[in-house]
Enzyme design. Structure first.
Site, PDB file in Angstrom:
ATOM      1  N   HIS A   1       1.141  -0.802  -0.450  1.00 45.54           N
ATOM      2  CA  HIS A   1      -0.203   0.299  -0.378  1.00 45.54           C
ATOM      3  C   HIS A   1       1.288   1.483   0.043  1.00 45.54           C
ATOM      4  CE1 HIS A   1      -4.383   1.599   1.812  1.00 45.54           C
ATOM      5  NE2 HIS A   1      -3.511   2.986   0.778  1.00 45.54           N
TER       6      HIS A   1
ATOM      7  N   GLU B   1      -2.687  -1.506  -3.624  1.00 41.96           N
ATOM      8  CA  GLU B   1      -3.985  -0.561  -2.384  1.00 41.96           C
ATOM      9  C   GLU B   1      -3.242   0.583  -2.320  1.00 41.96           C
ATOM     10  OE1 GLU B   1      -4.727  -3.760   1.005  1.00 41.96           O
ATOM     11  OE2 GLU B   1      -3.224  -2.076   1.669  1.00 41.96           O
TER      12      GLU B   1
ATOM     13  N   HIS C   1      -7.796  -5.312   7.243  1.00 42.26           N
ATOM     14  CA  HIS C   1      -7.394  -4.879   8.480  1.00 42.26           C
ATOM     15  C   HIS C   1      -8.063  -5.085   9.383  1.00 42.26           C
ATOM     16  CE1 HIS C   1      -6.080  -1.293   9.712  1.00 42.26           C
ATOM     17  NE2 HIS C   1      -6.137  -0.506   8.325  1.00 42.26           N
TER      18      HIS C   1
HETATM   19  N1  PXP Z   1      -6.812  -3.557   3.597  1.00 41.21           N
HETATM   20  C1  PXP Z   1      -6.102  -2.346   3.443  1.00 41.21           C
HETATM   21  C2  PXP Z   1      -6.835  -1.509   2.280  1.00 41.21           C
HETATM   22  C3  PXP Z   1      -5.350  -1.622   3.966  1.00 41.21           C
HETATM   23  O1  PXP Z   1      -4.973  -0.364   3.822  1.00 41.21           O
HETATM   24  C4  PXP Z   1      -4.349  -2.214   5.113  1.00 41.21           C
HETATM   25  C5  PXP Z   1      -3.703  -2.327   6.087  1.00 41.21           C
HETATM   26  O2  PXP Z   1      -2.712  -0.874   4.810  1.00 41.21           O
HETATM   27  C6  PXP Z   1      -4.313  -3.438   5.373  1.00 41.21           C
HETATM   28  C7  PXP Z   1      -5.760  -4.152   4.350  1.00 41.21           C
HETATM   29  C8  PXP Z   1      -4.389  -4.878   5.672  1.00 41.21           C
HETATM   30  O3  PXP Z   1      -4.425  -4.324   7.002  1.00 41.21           O
HETATM   31  P1  PXP Z   1      -3.590  -4.911   9.097  1.00 41.21           P
HETATM   32  O4  PXP Z   1      -2.313  -3.865   8.746  1.00 41.21           O
HETATM   33  O5  PXP Z   1      -3.973  -4.344   9.827  1.00 41.21           O
HETATM   34  O6  PXP Z   1      -3.393  -6.204   8.452  1.00 41.21           O
END
Ligand code: PXP
Length: 237
Positions: A43, A70, A190
């Site tokens: 990301h 992302e 997330h």
């Molecule tokens: N999905 C998105 C859109 C995110 O921004 C993130 C964090 O960068 C994640 C998933 C993954 O989240 P986590 O790091 O809490 O596992």
């Protein structure tokens, strides 16, 4: 089985803290794949404090499973993605200074914009996913903008999991049924971890992919990356 895409942003954060290429993101991605991960996610944010824009071509070259990029589709991000064509692009409405993603798209309000961006990505052969809260209206809106998939924002579920898991998962159960009916693929991500992931996947139908970063990399500090990836794969079964 739900596929595991490892988000390696946190590894990039450690690398960036010292200026040199250590730990090497490319090697970490290769290792995650060799331990069984079925995808790699990054990301890159505009300030490039985690993954950098230059990591996209480097990872595109070596990722053999699924490469998911992302981000908020600002012009520089879109240009980058269109140039390097990852397998999947997940659109996230995060502001440039956001600590982390904390809400999904309003697919009604941003219908014209999302429709346009998604059409461009699909034309380039990139699968699209949009970050979404579990709200039925937003899922219906997701259908109208033409996305291949949605990614459920699971932060609130994770937050309430210990206290009220059934209540926390209920909107996702409903919205997954609707997404399946509308023929939209489902991803989720997330704050998922080894504790809350199995229950989520047991309750919510048809989750094709989870992308997990923070908890997985933290667990790897204690258990090592290989053992940790394998534990998450087991939790995805
Ligand atoms: N999905 C998105 C859109 C995110 O921004 C993130 C964090 O960068 C994640 C998933 C993954 O989240 P986590 O790091 O809490 O596992």
């Amino acid at each position: 089985m739900t596929r595991l895409s490892v988000n390696i942003n946190k590894v990039a954060l450690i690398r960036n803290s010292r200026g040199a290429n250590f730990p090497d993101l490319v090697q970490v991605a290769k290792d995650c794949e060799s331990f069984g991960a079925q995808g790699i996610t990054i990301h890159p944010r505009p300030d490039q404090r985690h993954a950098r824009y230059a990591d996209v071509p480097a990872l595109k070259k070596i990722v053999k499973t699924e490469f998911n990029v992302e981000g908020n589709p600002i012009p520089t991000f879109l240009e980058l993605v269109m140039k390097h064509r990852p397998d999947q692009c997940t659109l996230v409405p995060d502001s440039p200074d956001a600590l982390t993603s904390d809400a999904g798209w309003d697919t009604i309000k941003h219908k014209a914009f999302l429709t346009d961006v998604i059409a461009q990505l699909k034309e380039a052969g990139i699968r699209t996913s949009i970050f979404i809260d579990p709200v039925e209206k937003m899922i219906e809106g997701a259908k109208l903008v033409g996305t291949d998939r949605i990614e459920f924002y699971t932060g609130p579920y994770a937050h309430d999991f210990r206290r009220a898991r059934k209540k926390a998962v209920t909107p996702f159960i409903k919205c997954a049924k609707l997404a399946t009916k509308l023929d939209i693929g489902i991803n989720a991500g997330h704050d998922l971890n080894l504790d809350n992931l199995p229950y989520f996947l047991k309750q919510v139908e048809n989750v094709k992919e989870v992308s997990i970063g923070h908890a997985l990399i933290t667990d790897a500090l204690y258990y090592g990356l290989k053992k940790t990836v394998k534990s998450y794969l087991k939790a995805c079964k």
